[in-house]
Write an enzyme that holds these catalytic residues in place. Structure first.
Site, PDB file in Angstrom:
ATOM      1  N   ALA A   9      -0.864 -33.411   2.839  1.00  0.00           N
ATOM      2  CA  ALA A   9      -0.208 -34.456   3.004  1.00  0.00           C
ATOM      3  C   ALA A   9      -0.989 -35.624   2.708  1.00  0.00           C
ATOM      4  O   ALA A   9      -0.211 -36.661   2.282  1.00  0.00           O
ATOM      5  CB  ALA A   9       0.688 -34.793   4.023  1.00  0.00           C
ATOM      6  N   ARG A  14     -10.695 -41.610  -0.218  1.00  0.00           N
ATOM      7  CA  ARG A  14     -12.211 -42.005  -0.257  1.00  0.00           C
ATOM      8  C   ARG A  14     -12.596 -41.139  -1.910  1.00  0.00           C
ATOM      9  O   ARG A  14     -13.466 -41.456  -2.334  1.00  0.00           O
ATOM     10  CB  ARG A  14     -13.070 -41.107   0.482  1.00  0.00           C
ATOM     11  CG  ARG A  14     -13.378 -42.022   1.736  1.00  0.00           C
ATOM     12  CD  ARG A  14     -14.379 -41.325   2.645  1.00  0.00           C
ATOM     13  NE  ARG A  14     -13.626 -40.254   3.812  1.00  0.00           N
ATOM     14  CZ  ARG A  14     -13.985 -39.395   4.559  1.00  0.00           C
ATOM     15  NH1 ARG A  14     -15.432 -39.348   4.514  1.00  0.00           N
ATOM     16  NH2 ARG A  14     -13.353 -38.382   5.249  1.00  0.00           N
ATOM     17  N   GLY A 135     -15.960 -31.861  13.067  1.00  0.00           N
ATOM     18  CA  GLY A 135     -15.741 -31.583  14.772  1.00  0.00           C
ATOM     19  C   GLY A 135     -16.738 -30.556  15.164  1.00  0.00           C
ATOM     20  O   GLY A 135     -16.928 -29.657  14.692  1.00  0.00           O
ATOM     21  N   ASN A 165     -16.550 -27.151  13.462  1.00  0.00           N
ATOM     22  CA  ASN A 165     -15.047 -26.651  13.254  1.00  0.00           C
ATOM     23  C   ASN A 165     -14.887 -26.788  11.506  1.00  0.00           C
ATOM     24  O   ASN A 165     -15.023 -28.027  11.084  1.00  0.00           O
ATOM     25  CB  ASN A 165     -14.079 -27.410  14.038  1.00  0.00           C
ATOM     26  CG  ASN A 165     -12.588 -27.196  13.677  1.00  0.00           C
ATOM     27  OD1 ASN A 165     -12.366 -26.105  13.099  1.00  0.00           O
ATOM     28  ND2 ASN A 165     -11.921 -28.381  13.526  1.00  0.00           N
ATOM     29  N   ASN A 372      -6.797 -14.097 -49.396  1.00  0.00           N
ATOM     30  CA  ASN A 372      -8.172 -15.128 -49.527  1.00  0.00           C
ATOM     31  C   ASN A 372      -7.612 -16.514 -49.436  1.00  0.00           C
ATOM     32  O   ASN A 372      -6.950 -16.652 -50.463  1.00  0.00           O
ATOM     33  CB  ASN A 372      -9.095 -14.412 -50.625  1.00  0.00           C
ATOM     34  CG  ASN A 372     -10.204 -15.208 -50.593  1.00  0.00           C
ATOM     35  OD1 ASN A 372     -11.402 -14.679 -49.756  1.00  0.00           O
ATOM     36  ND2 ASN A 372     -10.525 -16.462 -51.334  1.00  0.00           N
TER      37      ASN A 372
END
Length: 451
Positions: A9, A14, A135, A165, A372
């Site tokens: 979401a 950044r 984390g 984490n 050709n």
């Protein structure tokens, strides 16, 4: 039942892009596409994607491959998972992933479900020298997972922990949504953190577990363009390695760019500075020389492609293409053909054994077998308002510098004289010639030179 909730979401500020983060491509495919593919390959039966920013773009890309939940406003990872409550079957396990982690492999997802067999929650962790913005996994004295602390909320001691984490969790589904009801947002960001479930589960006596992922880069999250480049490099290396183990020769893997959905047969050799993307299928014993680009192409066995571009087109076995040829818009070149220097084909069919050696444009045309095509031939398919097709039948000979003004049909074994502009159809076995007779002006050359 195996379910998945993909958190997609966020806007991805950044990235500094008008495109939402999960739609940024890695190895030619949006990040969210890689994740959905990995989940499907791991046997996940129900996939829910939680969308917010640019939700319509994500839905347009994934269509009905998945189910959708809306998160608005975005109040954290725990809040995002809450939005999927009504879409997940209570029985079984649910894996929760971030939509900006494109490198996760189906094998790792399968291992995570297996690791959670006897637990209510399994956290996927990784060991990093510098935990940076991730984390931290905080274990108790017995080595069990006590809690996860977000980087912004870490104490100095917690920040020094190197087990992080990854943002991937497997839950018993029933316990997941029971625990979510107890999450609070009393933290620095005033958000509902999914990571708080570790402490909640421990308090309830529900078994928690942590599985360390062997390669931490597989679980990397993409937050900016630098991360995007790192994910691209990791995935490209993984894709190339798999092809080489399957019998494909990459002369210089570091400078070979192959998309995630590309299929390549054994004993094919790919030279440096080649890019292959989309749903491209390449046969066996193919040679692709430097500076070639293929997208959504189908290439037969024993084909040679030399510094050429093939897009949304098919080349059958024992055909050579290039150098500097361009096949596009659903062109089909059949077996034993030769497509040479600076030849462009668009939306055309070129029959078995036919040759088009150099400096030619064939558009909106149907060419038969053993034809050709001389140098400098152009099918003139556009009158300024409409496009028309040209048909050339088996065995025809198209002389150099001919213009074929569509719609026109050239019959079997017909001959077009060099330099002709053909506006009318030519019957089987006939010769078409459309040019002024040559005139000789005696002595004019010397007179011109003296001037």
């Amino acid at each position: 039942m195996k379910s998945a909730i993909v958190l997609a979401a966020g806007k991805g500020t950044r990235m500094k892009s008008a495109l939402c983060k999960v739609m940024h491509p890695v190895c030619g495919k949006p990040m969210i596409g890689h994740i959905v593919s990995a989940l499907k390959n791991a046997g996940v039966e129900k996939i829910i994607v939680v969308v917010g920013h640019d939700a319509e773009k994500v839905k347009e890309y994934l269509n009905d491959e998945v189910a959708y939940a809306i998160q608005s406003p975005q109040l954290g990872t725990g809040h995002a998972v809450m939005q999927a409550d009504s879409l997940v079957d209570e029985e079984g396990d649910t894996i929760v992933l971030n939509g900006d982690g494109p490198c996760i492999q189906s094998e790792t997802i399968q291992k995570a479900f297996e690791a959670n067999r006897d637990h209510a929650l399994t956290v996927l962790s990784a060991k990093l020298d510098d935990g940076a913005h991730y984390g931290r996994i905080i274990r108790d004295g017995d080595g069990k997972v006590a809690k996860i602390v977000e980087a912004k909320d870490c104490s100095e001691k917690e920040r020094a922990v190197n087990e992080i984490n990854t943002g991937l969790f497997v839950f018993k589904t029933k316990e997941l949504f029971a625990g979510l009801k107890e999450i609070r947002n009393d933290n620095a960001q005033q958000e509902y953190y999914l990571t708080d479930l570790v402490e909640i589960f421990n308090r309830k006596g529900w078994s928690t577990n942590a599985m360390v992922v062997e390669d931490p880069d597989e679980t990397m999250g993409v937050n900016d363009r630098v991360d995007l480049a790192q994910a691209e490099a990791w995935m490209r290396n993984d894709i190339n390695r798999r092809h080489m183990l399957n019998g494909v020769t990459l002369v210089d893997p570091a400078h070979t760019y192959i998309g995630a959905d590309v299929e390549i047969g054994a004993d094919t050799t790919i030279y440096p500075n080649v890019m292959i993307e989309g749903e491209t299928h390449i046969g066996a014993h193919v040679q692709i020389l430097p500076n070639s680009f293929l997208s959504n192409a189908k290439i037969g066995d024993d084909v040679l492609i030399d510094s050429s571009k093939i897009v949304d087109s098919q080349v059958d076995a024992h055909t050579t293409v290039g150098p500097m040829s361009h096949l596009r818009n659903h062109t089909h070149v059949h077996e034993n053909c030769r497509i040479g220097n600076f030849v462009e084909f668009k939306n055309s069919d070129f029959g078995n054994g036919s040759k088009c050696a150099h400096l030619t444009y064939i558009g909106d045309s149907d060419f038969g077998e053993k034809i050709n095509v001389g140098c400098g031939v152009v099918t003139v398919n556009y009158d300024g308002k409409n496009k028309y097709r040209t048909t050339v039948k088996d065995g025809a000979f198209i002389g150099s510098n001919c213009n074929l003004i569509a719609p026109v049909t050239i019959g079997e074994n017909a001959l077009l004289a060099a330099g002709s502009t053909i506006t009318d159809s030519v019957n089987d076995g006939d010769m078409g010639i459309a040019r002024a007779r040559q005139t000789i002006k005696a002595g004019f050359g010397e007179q011109y030179k003296k001037k």
